[in-house]
Design an enzyme around this catalytic site. Structure first.
Site, PDB file in Angstrom:
ATOM      1  N   HIS A 140       0.852  -1.187   0.000  1.00 16.69           N
ATOM      2  CA  HIS A 140       0.000   0.000   0.000  1.00 16.69           C
ATOM      3  C   HIS A 140       0.887   1.235   0.000  1.00 16.69           C
ATOM      4  CE1 HIS A 140      -3.026   2.940   1.296  1.00 16.69           C
ATOM      5  NE2 HIS A 140      -3.926   2.073   0.895  1.00 16.69           N
ATOM      6  N   ASP A 194      -7.826  -4.455  -0.826  1.00 21.49           N
ATOM      7  CA  ASP A 194      -8.312  -4.707  -2.183  1.00 21.49           C
ATOM      8  C   ASP A 194      -8.210  -6.183  -2.552  1.00 21.49           C
ATOM      9  OD1 ASP A 194      -8.869  -1.961  -2.881  1.00 21.49           O
ATOM     10  OD2 ASP A 194      -6.713  -1.642  -2.918  1.00 21.49           O
TER      11      ASP A 194
END
Length: 439
Positions: free
Chosen positions: A311, A369
């Site tokens: 991330h 995600d």
């Protein structure tokens, strides 16, 4: 609001032999910023910060994020506690109003959501004029923007009408999203029901049909609540910053949210969970050799990257990923899904990556995600709707930021500076005298 957090500490900047003292702003969680609001006026200099990675555009009371410590709090509440104990409607209320609702406040907010669930019947005709395969995010953005035409009274005194505007938007966006899906499938629209909760209503509008009634699953509803909560806000990301920037021109809430939806549409922002499923499909269709793709991701000469790992902000675990992984396991078990080609590949990749020093040393852990796409696939939501689901969850955060920006006494219309690197002043040449230059 910013001036209330000026620290006793100061920063000194020396330019051209002169010393300038700059205030230090310190937030409630210890974040520190150098206040450069008067920098150009005092020095003639501006700062340059591509991507605004080191620039704070505002002070905010909504979300605290610490990427090094894997902390994510909404209004001071830990994300894990909210996801475990609250419904999405409670968290939406928290973000917009600043505090968790009492039972009476929650009942009233839920009543407003139920009362605003329908969209104007004339808006339904809009769906007929989109091409059959129009991207759902394009439809969503257009329909949200059009709401200001059907409810113009909401543009007057927005500070006073924010409760009504927020409830109207949060309620209607799920109806618009579900109707978009039904139109794309060529199926009759399913209208919202007054006796269903927020998430149950959305699922029913998505999947019920006259020939196959949809049975609402408590486990699926619980998983969807968690997904929406985990996506409800994430500080000054691309779409939230867009909502604030557009809103800073005193643009109405509907148009500002529409702009945020368009920013979220980008594959580098809201499209990551869809990209995860597309990656898994590619691996499956090429024979299922996931190890080949893992090795490609480790090859510095190969541009391939494993989607759903790592991330930009979190330098260790994404705090949302652990929550959603548990929800993923629970919903798959409740649906009786013990084997699915893509899900099996995903589990194998996850197991390998979590033990591989290459990924662990680079903090490339599974993020939210990676798991959210798996859940959406399991409950029947097509991949082209994944980013729409992201928008449903992010909406309360966008509204909260728009409201905070609107009420900020330090409000300024957004107007970044630049450093010009083009040609210097040149004399004008009449067209008859101009010569071609080699490109």
């Amino acid at each position: 609001m910013i001036d209330d957090f000026i620290s006793d500490k100061k920063a000194e900047l020396i330019l051209d032999g002169k010393s300038y003292i700059l205030p230090i702003i310190e937030g409630t969680e210890g974040e520190k910023a150098i206040d450069i609001r008067s920098l150009r006026a005092k020095t003639g200099y501006v700062t340059i910060d591509s991507g605004y990675m080191n620039t704070g555009s505002c002070a905010s009371t909504i979300t605290f994020l610490d990427g090094e410590q894997s902390i994510l709090n909404y209004r001071g509440y830990d994300i894990a506690e909210l996801a475990e104990n609250c419904s999405f409607v409670e968290v939406a209320y928290l973000l917009v109003h600043g505090s968790l609702p009492t039972q009476a406040q929650l009942s009233e907010f839920s009543r407003l959501l139920g009362g605003f669930a329908l969209i104007h019947e004339d808006m339904i005709h809009f769906f007929d004029h989109f091409p059959p395969y129009a991207p759902p995010m394009s439809i969503l953005s257009s329909m949200v923007n059009s709401l200001c035409n059907f409810y113009p009274e909401m543009n007057d005194n927005p500070g006073e009408n924010i409760d009504m505007m927020a409830a109207r938007l949060i309620s209607k966006i799920r109806t618009i999203a579900a109707f978009s899906y039904k139109k794309s499938m060529g199926q009759p629209l399913v209208y919202p029901r007054h006796d269903y909760s927020y998430c149950a209503n959305f699922l029913n509008m998505m999947f019920h049909s006259p020939v196959k009634p949809y049975m609402v699953s408590d486990a699926v509803v619980a998983a969807l609540n968690k997904l929406l909560i985990l996506h409800a806000d994430h500080e000054q990301n691309c779409s939230t910053s867009t909502v604030r920037l557009v809103g800073s021109a005193r643009v109405n809430l509907y148009a500002s949210i529409s702009a945020g939806i368009n920013a979220l549409w980008g594959p580098l922002h809201g499209g990551a969970n869809q990209a995860v499923i597309e990656m898994l499909e590619e691996i499956f269709e090429s024979g299922g050799d996931y190890m080949k793709y893992i090795e490609r991701a480790k090859d510095p000469k190969d541009s391939f990257r494993l989607v759903g790992f790592g991330h930009r902000v979190y330098k260790s675990h994404d705090p949302r990923s652990r929550i959603i992984k548990n929800a993923c396991d629970q919903v798959l078990a409740s649906l009786g899904i013990t084997s699915d080609p893509l899900l099996d590949i995903a589990r194998e990749i996850e197991e390998v990556v979590l033990k591989d020093d290459y990924f662990v040393s680079r903090n490339l852990y599974p993020n939210v995600d990676f798991y959210s796409g798996i859940i959406y696939r399991a409950i029947g939501i097509p991949s082209n709707m994944f980013t729409v689901m992201f928008a449903l969850g992010r909406l309360p955060g966008w509204i909260a930021h728009w409201k905070e920006m609107w009420d900020d006494p330090n409000w300024r219309i957004g107007r970044p500076r630049q450093i010009y690197t083009g040609p210097k002043r040149r004399p004008f040449v009449p067209i008859s005298e101009r010569k071609e230059f080699a490109v």
